[in-house]
Design a protein around this motif. Sequence first.
Motif, PDB file in Angstrom:
ATOM      1  N   UNK A  83       0.837  -1.206   0.000  1.00  0.00           N
ATOM      2  CA  UNK A  83       0.000   0.000   0.000  1.00  0.00           C
ATOM      3  C   UNK A  83       0.869   1.253   0.000  1.00  0.00           C
ATOM      4  N   UNK A  84       1.939   1.231   0.763  1.00  0.00           N
ATOM      5  CA  UNK A  84       2.851   2.386   0.767  1.00  0.00           C
ATOM      6  C   UNK A  84       3.475   2.591  -0.612  1.00  0.00           C
ATOM      7  N   UNK A  85       3.864   1.509  -1.271  1.00  0.00           N
ATOM      8  CA  UNK A  85       4.442   1.628  -2.615  1.00  0.00           C
ATOM      9  C   UNK A  85       3.426   2.190  -3.609  1.00  0.00           C
ATOM     10  N   UNK A  86       2.194   1.720  -3.533  1.00  0.00           N
ATOM     11  CA  UNK A  86       1.150   2.224  -4.432  1.00  0.00           C
ATOM     12  C   UNK A  86       0.874   3.697  -4.147  1.00  0.00           C
ATOM     13  N   UNK A  87       0.883   4.065  -2.877  1.00  0.00           N
ATOM     14  CA  UNK A  87       0.658   5.463  -2.496  1.00  0.00           C
ATOM     15  C   UNK A  87       1.759   6.356  -3.067  1.00  0.00           C
ATOM     16  N   UNK A  88       2.989   5.878  -3.030  1.00  0.00           N
ATOM     17  CA  UNK A  88       4.097   6.649  -3.605  1.00  0.00           C
ATOM     18  C   UNK A  88       3.949   6.770  -5.117  1.00  0.00           C
ATOM     19  N   UNK A  89       3.552   5.663  -5.779  1.00  0.00           N
ATOM     20  CA  UNK A  89       3.361   5.711  -7.232  1.00  0.00           C
ATOM     21  C   UNK A  89       2.259   6.688  -7.622  1.00  0.00           C
ATOM     22  N   UNK A  90       1.250   6.828  -6.778  1.00  0.00           N
ATOM     23  CA  UNK A  90       0.144   7.740  -7.065  1.00  0.00           C
ATOM     24  C   UNK A  90       0.444   9.164  -6.589  1.00  0.00           C
ATOM     25  N   UNK A  91       1.632   9.386  -6.036  1.00  0.00           N
ATOM     26  CA  UNK A  91       2.038  10.696  -5.509  1.00  0.00           C
ATOM     27  C   UNK A  91       1.057  11.213  -4.451  1.00  0.00           C
ATOM     28  N   UNK A  92       0.639  10.331  -3.563  1.00  0.00           N
ATOM     29  CA  UNK A  92      -0.306  10.710  -2.512  1.00  0.00           C
ATOM     30  C   UNK A  92       0.271  10.504  -1.115  1.00  0.00           C
ATOM     31  N   UNK A 115      -6.259  -3.470   5.884  1.00  0.00           N
ATOM     32  CA  UNK A 115      -5.663  -2.193   6.271  1.00  0.00           C
ATOM     33  C   UNK A 115      -6.670  -1.082   5.968  1.00  0.00           C
ATOM     34  N   UNK A 116      -6.834  -0.193   6.938  1.00  0.00           N
ATOM     35  CA  UNK A 116      -7.681   0.982   6.741  1.00  0.00           C
ATOM     36  C   UNK A 116      -6.778   2.162   6.405  1.00  0.00           C
ATOM     37  N   UNK A 117      -7.077   2.831   5.298  1.00  0.00           N
ATOM     38  CA  UNK A 117      -6.277   3.967   4.835  1.00  0.00           C
ATOM     39  C   UNK A 117      -7.134   5.224   4.966  1.00  0.00           C
ATOM     40  N   UNK A 127      -8.670   9.936  -5.907  1.00  0.00           N
ATOM     41  CA  UNK A 127      -9.262   8.760  -5.251  1.00  0.00           C
ATOM     42  C   UNK A 127      -9.521   7.657  -6.272  1.00  0.00           C
ATOM     43  N   UNK A 128     -10.098   8.027  -7.403  1.00  0.00           N
ATOM     44  CA  UNK A 128     -10.404   7.033  -8.436  1.00  0.00           C
ATOM     45  C   UNK A 128      -9.118   6.390  -8.952  1.00  0.00           C
ATOM     46  N   UNK A 129      -8.113   7.181  -9.203  1.00  0.00           N
ATOM     47  CA  UNK A 129      -6.833   6.657  -9.681  1.00  0.00           C
ATOM     48  C   UNK A 129      -6.196   5.740  -8.637  1.00  0.00           C
ATOM     49  N   UNK A 130      -6.255   6.133  -7.380  1.00  0.00           N
ATOM     50  CA  UNK A 130      -5.671   5.337  -6.298  1.00  0.00           C
ATOM     51  C   UNK A 130      -6.392   3.992  -6.159  1.00  0.00           C
ATOM     52  N   UNK A 131      -7.712   4.027  -6.207  1.00  0.00           N
ATOM     53  CA  UNK A 131      -8.488   2.784  -6.127  1.00  0.00           C
ATOM     54  C   UNK A 131      -8.161   1.884  -7.319  1.00  0.00           C
ATOM     55  N   UNK A 132      -8.014   2.475  -8.484  1.00  0.00           N
ATOM     56  CA  UNK A 132      -7.645   1.692  -9.668  1.00  0.00           C
ATOM     57  C   UNK A 132      -6.285   1.014  -9.467  1.00  0.00           C
ATOM     58  N   UNK A 133      -5.327   1.744  -8.940  1.00  0.00           N
ATOM     59  CA  UNK A 133      -4.005   1.161  -8.696  1.00  0.00           C
ATOM     60  C   UNK A 133      -4.070   0.039  -7.659  1.00  0.00           C
ATOM     61  N   UNK A 134      -4.887   0.216  -6.635  1.00  0.00           N
ATOM     62  CA  UNK A 134      -5.037  -0.833  -5.619  1.00  0.00           C
ATOM     63  C   UNK A 134      -5.634  -2.100  -6.232  1.00  0.00           C
ATOM     64  N   UNK A 135      -6.680  -1.933  -7.012  1.00  0.00           N
ATOM     65  CA  UNK A 135      -7.327  -3.099  -7.623  1.00  0.00           C
ATOM     66  C   UNK A 135      -6.427  -3.760  -8.669  1.00  0.00           C
ATOM     67  N   UNK A 136      -5.653  -2.959  -9.361  1.00  0.00           N
ATOM     68  CA  UNK A 136      -4.727  -3.494 -10.363  1.00  0.00           C
ATOM     69  C   UNK A 136      -3.655  -4.355  -9.700  1.00  0.00           C
TER      70      UNK A 136
END
Length: 166
Positions: A83-92, A115-117, A127-136
């Motif tokens: 989740x931390x890696x995905x958050x960094x990739x999404x610049x969030x 995990x609750x974020x 948010x939409x982009x982040x959710x997409x990255x999580x599901x991907x």
Amino acid sequence: MKLEPREKRMLIFGGIAAVVILLYTLVLAPLAGTLSGKRGRIPQMEKDLVRMKAMREQYVEMQQRLREAQAAAEKRGPLLTEIENITKRANLSGKVVSLKPQPGATGEGFKESIVEIRMENLALYDIVNYVHLLEKSMLRIKKLYFKPRFDNPNLLNSTIVVSSAE
């Protein structure tokens, strides 16, 4: 006591009639009723069989998805790290307020990590982009909440609950 031939015939026919009636009431009628009841259940049993076959296919598909999720979990490592890696990739990274691990379900050959974020000051696109990255990344979104901020309605605060099979 001697019986006349006519009386003997009547007794024989009466005995035969009694045997036939008893045979019908005790054997044939219940057998016919059972048989017709079973014939009536055949269509329902065929429907049940079709439903069971469909459920079997769903079960096999779910088992396959579980194996894929477990394989993906083995590749990526711990859920928090992913989740931390995905958050960094999404610049969030600066928008994350908290990452809280929660207890997950466990079963036979299955363990769920949750995990609750909590994030603040996000645009809807983020948010939409982040959710997409999580599901991907083969993570499952269990819950997704967002609400507009009081000070700036164009920005949102979001809570996302993510789970992964391990």
